[in-house]
Write a protein that holds these residues in place. Sequence first.
Motif, PDB file in Angstrom:
ATOM      1  N   VAL A  59     -38.706  63.406   2.079  1.00  0.00           N
ATOM      2  CA  VAL A  59     -39.370  62.173   1.666  1.00  0.00           C
ATOM      3  C   VAL A  59     -38.687  60.944   2.235  1.00  0.00           C
ATOM      4  CG1 VAL A  59     -39.991  60.731  -0.310  1.00  0.00           C
ATOM      5  CG2 VAL A  59     -40.298  63.187  -0.442  1.00  0.00           C
ATOM      6  N   TYR A 100     -43.954  58.184   0.352  1.00  0.00           N
ATOM      7  CA  TYR A 100     -43.817  59.219  -0.671  1.00  0.00           C
ATOM      8  C   TYR A 100     -44.337  60.589  -0.248  1.00  0.00           C
ATOM      9  CZ  TYR A 100     -42.190  56.548  -4.734  1.00  0.00           C
ATOM     10  OH  TYR A 100     -41.436  55.844  -5.624  1.00  0.00           O
ATOM     11  N   SER A 101     -45.058  60.683   0.839  1.00  0.00           N
ATOM     12  CA  SER A 101     -45.769  61.913   1.177  1.00  0.00           C
ATOM     13  C   SER A 101     -44.817  63.078   1.466  1.00  0.00           C
ATOM     14  CB  SER A 101     -46.670  61.674   2.393  1.00  0.00           C
ATOM     15  OG  SER A 101     -47.657  60.714   2.088  1.00  0.00           O
ATOM     16  N   TYR A 102     -45.026  64.183   0.770  1.00  0.00           N
ATOM     17  CA  TYR A 102     -44.310  65.427   1.083  1.00  0.00           C
ATOM     18  C   TYR A 102     -45.077  66.669   0.635  1.00  0.00           C
ATOM     19  CZ  TYR A 102     -42.871  66.195  -3.795  1.00  0.00           C
ATOM     20  OH  TYR A 102     -42.870  66.436  -5.148  1.00  0.00           O
ATOM     21  N   THR A 157     -35.810  59.501  -5.542  1.00  0.00           N
ATOM     22  CA  THR A 157     -36.465  58.792  -4.442  1.00  0.00           C
ATOM     23  C   THR A 157     -37.004  57.441  -4.906  1.00  0.00           C
ATOM     24  OG1 THR A 157     -37.098  60.883  -3.402  1.00  0.00           O
ATOM     25  CG2 THR A 157     -38.311  58.925  -2.743  1.00  0.00           C
TER      26      THR A 157
END
Length: 488
Positions: free
Chosen positions: A55, A259-261, A293
Amino acid sequence: MGENCDVDCSLSISTKEMVAMELGQIVETSCHDDDGRVKRTGTVLTASAHIITAVIGSGVLSLAWAIGQLGWVAGPFVMVLFSFVIYYTSTLLSDCYRSGDPVSGKRNYTYMDAVRSNLGGAKVKMCGIVQYVNLFGVAVGYTIAASISMIAIEKSNCFHSKGHDNPCHVSGNAYMIGFGVAEVLLSQIPDFDQISWLSIVAAIMSFTYSSIGLLLGILQVAGNGEIKGSLTGIAVGKITHTQKIFRSLQAFGDIAFAYSYSIILIEIQDTVRSPPSEAKTMKKATMVSVAVTTVFYMACGCMGYAAFGDKSPGNLLTGFGFYNPYWLLDIANIAIVIHLVGAYQVFCQPLFAFIEKWVSQQWPKSGFAMKEIEIPISFRRRNSTNINLFRLIWRTAFVILTTIISMLLPFFNDVVGLLGALSFWPLTVYFPVEMYIASMKIPKWTTRWVGLQILSLSCFVISVSAATGSIAGVLADLKVYRPFKTNY
């Protein structure tokens, strides 16, 4: 009688499968899981580390700008909102790792496997298109980001020697080509499992430059003696009403990209041991990693906005809000380049593998597609590597194409926002929600079904809005951009 684990673990997977065929089932042993593979050893700690590593990347650099468009109220609120949505949909996705029974059901090793098992049909093809187009877009975005960081190093040294008033114009074409050459060489590494060392180095670099950005923000605020920014972000008057709307929408896309994972969540879950069930472990890891995060992102984004207010740059370390210490900026941008060199391969290897698997199935007897040529790599030692002509030509062509597109569209902030917008709804929300509904057999029009559909629809609207804002930004940039000629 106990098993001799050392002997058992030395058996190959194919041998285990032969034994299982004789027994009519796959036997779980002290050294092998229920699918015949070597025991997985992942824990909450290792899964959290994988997620945080995936992330925290170049997306953090645009967060100060994103908060600058939304202001002190909406900016942090949107960031927290995204963290809750991504946490919730990730818990839904983790329940789709096994089909049927959550403890003993069939494992899905990849995101695509999970879609195939739970949804099937046309949705598998739709997922594949979205996933691989997104991976291609990430390769373009990383090429742009790496070149901008290399440009920033040259400009930083120029400003140091000639003063901040000197324009120090630099062309990015040579840097993009240089990055492309490096990726051509690294892309010849045949398999994903052979680049783990590259992932480790990239992870260290991402924490390095993110931490430097946070430190410089703190120092800038201390030097200013005040916290800059406003409750509603950059005001209409400094920009037009239309620009305010489009920039705010683009900020949503930037935050989504950061934030993409979800696209690799199933792959991470496949490293986790059981018992307890992989879903329980993954949910704990997701909570830990999203919390860590979010705190880190809030610190970097808010501190950057506090330092520069309405003048927050689109890329915190290359927009030259900071000029000094120039050597620390150079270290941060070198770390970005090293990170992106590795991250490019991490994201592209699944696409490489998909194309090469398809070609091998279509032309299994083709020497061009299948033959491995052994090339010695050392005269003193008996070391060699294998080169496949199709792999060499196709991967090289892929890198060349991403490099050319990057040279045509070198707009970091707009591209990041567009990538975040295009991938957020389908990969982070829609497919996890639909798979969860299918796997849990939730009846239509029940309270839970309606709630999940409202969540999906709301996120779809956000994705479309964010994509609109990012596209508007790209179009605005194109009005003053000359392909292959514009200097920074």
